[in-house]
Design a protein around this motif. Structure first.
Motif, PDB file in Angstrom:
ATOM      1  N   ALA A  49       0.742  -1.465   0.006  1.00  8.65           N
ATOM      2  CA  ALA A  49      -0.183  -0.105  -0.328  1.00  8.65           C
ATOM      3  C   ALA A  49       0.884   1.343   0.192  1.00  8.65           C
ATOM      4  N   SER A  50       1.760   1.549   0.880  1.00  6.84           N
ATOM      5  CA  SER A  50       2.891   2.084   0.785  1.00  6.84           C
ATOM      6  C   SER A  50       3.700   2.649  -0.569  1.00  6.84           C
ATOM      7  N   ASN A  51       4.191   1.437  -1.237  1.00  7.31           N
ATOM      8  CA  ASN A  51       4.564   1.793  -2.248  1.00  7.31           C
ATOM      9  C   ASN A  51       3.291   2.660  -3.513  1.00  7.31           C
ATOM     10  N   ALA A  52       2.419   2.081  -3.482  1.00  8.25           N
ATOM     11  CA  ALA A  52       1.774   2.253  -4.701  1.00  8.25           C
ATOM     12  C   ALA A  52       1.528   4.396  -3.974  1.00  8.25           C
ATOM     13  N   PHE A  53       1.154   4.161  -3.278  1.00 14.38           N
ATOM     14  CA  PHE A  53       1.321   5.385  -2.581  1.00 14.38           C
ATOM     15  C   PHE A  53       2.445   6.672  -2.864  1.00 14.38           C
ATOM     16  N   MET A  54       3.371   5.591  -2.974  1.00 14.92           N
ATOM     17  CA  MET A  54       5.044   6.625  -3.308  1.00 14.92           C
ATOM     18  C   MET A  54       5.025   7.146  -4.854  1.00 14.92           C
ATOM     19  N   THR A  55       5.126   5.505  -5.598  1.00 16.55           N
ATOM     20  CA  THR A  55       4.753   5.447  -7.090  1.00 16.55           C
ATOM     21  C   THR A  55       3.121   6.177  -7.705  1.00 16.55           C
ATOM     22  N   LEU A  56       2.449   6.686  -7.206  1.00 12.15           N
ATOM     23  CA  LEU A  56       1.636   7.563  -8.018  1.00 12.15           C
ATOM     24  C   LEU A  56       2.280   8.674  -7.131  1.00 12.15           C
ATOM     25  N   ALA A  57       3.186   9.460  -5.936  1.00 20.15           N
ATOM     26  CA  ALA A  57       3.823  10.487  -5.899  1.00 20.15           C
ATOM     27  C   ALA A  57       4.848  10.705  -6.874  1.00 20.15           C
ATOM     28  N   TRP A  58       5.737   9.968  -6.845  1.00 23.57           N
ATOM     29  CA  TRP A  58       6.699  10.109  -7.824  1.00 23.57           C
ATOM     30  C   TRP A  58       5.899  10.180  -9.460  1.00 23.57           C
ATOM     31  N   TYR A  59       5.466   9.547 -10.008  1.00 23.70           N
ATOM     32  CA  TYR A  59       4.752   9.003 -11.526  1.00 23.70           C
ATOM     33  C   TYR A  59       3.418   9.928 -11.610  1.00 23.70           C
ATOM     34  N   GLY A  60       2.761   9.468 -11.051  1.00 24.62           N
ATOM     35  CA  GLY A  60       1.296  10.334 -10.900  1.00 24.62           C
ATOM     36  C   GLY A  60       1.087  11.372 -11.424  1.00 24.62           C
ATOM     37  N   HIS A  61       1.900  12.302 -11.393  1.00 20.66           N
ATOM     38  CA  HIS A  61       1.598  13.568 -12.366  1.00 20.66           C
ATOM     39  C   HIS A  61       1.927  13.834 -13.149  1.00 20.66           C
ATOM     40  N   LEU A  62       2.455  12.648 -13.886  1.00 23.66           N
ATOM     41  CA  LEU A  62       2.779  12.272 -15.464  1.00 23.66           C
ATOM     42  C   LEU A  62       1.912  12.226 -15.962  1.00 23.66           C
ATOM     43  N   LYS A  63       0.902  11.730 -15.259  1.00 22.88           N
ATOM     44  CA  LYS A  63      -0.349  11.223 -15.951  1.00 22.88           C
ATOM     45  C   LYS A  63      -1.371  12.093 -15.834  1.00 22.88           C
ATOM     46  N   PHE A  64      -1.080  12.247 -14.284  1.00 24.65           N
ATOM     47  CA  PHE A  64      -2.338  13.542 -14.147  1.00 24.65           C
ATOM     48  C   PHE A  64      -2.483  14.506 -14.954  1.00 24.65           C
ATOM     49  N   ALA A  65      -0.595  14.528 -15.808  1.00 21.30           N
ATOM     50  CA  ALA A  65      -1.124  16.154 -16.492  1.00 21.30           C
ATOM     51  C   ALA A  65      -2.172  15.966 -17.856  1.00 21.30           C
ATOM     52  N   GLU A  66      -3.145  15.034 -17.433  1.00 22.20           N
ATOM     53  CA  GLU A  66      -3.863  15.004 -18.809  1.00 22.20           C
ATOM     54  C   GLU A  66      -4.819  15.422 -18.537  1.00 22.20           C
ATOM     55  N   TRP A  67      -5.218  16.198 -16.734  1.00 20.39           N
ATOM     56  CA  TRP A  67      -6.608  17.111 -16.548  1.00 20.39           C
ATOM     57  C   TRP A  67      -6.409  18.277 -16.549  1.00 20.39           C
ATOM     58  N   ARG A  68      -7.290  19.405 -17.282  1.00 20.42           N
ATOM     59  CA  ARG A  68      -6.638  20.304 -17.497  1.00 20.42           C
ATOM     60  C   ARG A  68      -6.770  21.768 -15.912  1.00 20.42           C
ATOM     61  N   TRP A  69      -7.168  20.647 -15.176  1.00 24.58           N
ATOM     62  CA  TRP A  69      -6.785  21.310 -14.276  1.00 24.58           C
ATOM     63  C   TRP A  69      -5.379  21.234 -13.562  1.00 24.58           C
ATOM     64  N   PHE A  70      -5.540  19.614 -13.123  1.00 28.03           N
ATOM     65  CA  PHE A  70      -3.611  19.902 -13.028  1.00 28.03           C
ATOM     66  C   PHE A  70      -2.681  20.440 -13.902  1.00 28.03           C
ATOM     67  N   ASN A  71      -2.863  21.155 -14.103  1.00 23.29           N
ATOM     68  CA  ASN A  71      -1.656  21.485 -15.707  1.00 23.29           C
ATOM     69  C   ASN A  71      -1.909  22.925 -15.250  1.00 23.29           C
ATOM     70  N   LYS A  72      -2.989  23.934 -14.372  1.00 20.45           N
ATOM     71  CA  LYS A  72      -2.574  24.933 -14.781  1.00 20.45           C
ATOM     72  C   LYS A  72      -1.929  24.903 -12.493  1.00 20.45           C
ATOM     73  N   LEU A  73      -1.421  23.643 -11.796  1.00 19.90           N
ATOM     74  CA  LEU A  73      -1.151  24.190 -10.845  1.00 19.90           C
ATOM     75  C   LEU A  73       0.578  25.031 -10.642  1.00 19.90           C
ATOM     76  N   GLY A  74       0.811  24.107 -12.388  1.00 19.55           N
ATOM     77  CA  GLY A  74       2.378  24.858 -12.504  1.00 19.55           C
ATOM     78  C   GLY A  74       3.539  23.077 -10.975  1.00 19.55           C
ATOM     79  N   LEU A  75       4.666  24.071 -11.945  1.00 25.08           N
ATOM     80  CA  LEU A  75       5.197  23.193 -10.655  1.00 25.08           C
ATOM     81  C   LEU A  75       5.187  22.889  -9.085  1.00 25.08           C
ATOM     82  N   VAL A  76       5.339  24.568  -8.364  1.00 26.24           N
ATOM     83  CA  VAL A  76       5.508  24.359  -7.114  1.00 26.24           C
ATOM     84  C   VAL A  76       4.055  23.819  -6.448  1.00 26.24           C
ATOM     85  N   GLY A  77       2.793  23.677  -7.112  1.00 31.96           N
ATOM     86  CA  GLY A  77       1.785  22.752  -7.348  1.00 31.96           C
ATOM     87  C   GLY A  77       1.370  21.218  -6.903  1.00 31.96           C
ATOM     88  N   ILE A  78       2.187  21.316  -8.266  1.00 39.01           N
ATOM     89  CA  ILE A  78       2.212  19.383  -8.587  1.00 39.01           C
ATOM     90  C   ILE A  78       3.236  19.168  -7.614  1.00 39.01           C
TER      91      ILE A  78
END
Length: 121
Positions: free
Chosen positions: A12-41
């Motif tokens: 379970a912990s590794n599932a969260f860590m994988t999302l934290a490290w690499y999820g943002h690469l997939k989350f970039a497909e969400w319009r609202w996520f792209n508006k966050l900028g690097l600090v927000g991400i």
């Protein structure tokens, strides 16, 4: 039974860590996520990583022989690394279908299984 609990916490912990490290690469497909900028991400990923720590620390505490667990420190680390790679492969297969596994990746996984065997003999 405690060993199974430890491994489940590590998964379970590794599932969260994988999302934290690499999820943002997939989350970039969400319009609202792209508006966050690097600090927000970074802050979003940090929030996900918080849950990794909530699960990882108890897994190590309860799994470590020095605390009544079943595993040595090295065994815990090798188990965690193998789980990390399995979770990452599943994540990439589900969310990044254009990333293909090569023969050398499979060989590396076999060698990791050998590493697990070696730390337990």
């Amino acid at each position: 039974m405690r060993s199974i609990y430890v491994v489940l916490l590590l998964i379970a912990s590794n599932a969260f860590m994988t999302l934290a490290w690499y999820g943002h690469l997939k989350f970039a497909e969400w319009r609202w996520f792209n508006k966050l900028g690097l600090v927000g991400i970074v802050l979003f990923s940090w929030g996900l990583a918080f849950f990794e720590y909530i699960l990882q620390v108890p897994a190590n505490k309860y799994g470590f022989k020095g605390n009544g667990g079943s595993f040595t420190l090295i065994q815990l680390k090798v188990i965690q690394e193998v789980i990390t790679l399995v979770v990452f492969v599943l994540f990439s297969m589900l969310f990044f279908k254009n990333e293909a596994l090569q023969w050398n990746h499979y060989l590396a996984f076999v060698l990791l299984v050998c590493a697990v065997y070696l730390v337990f003999i």
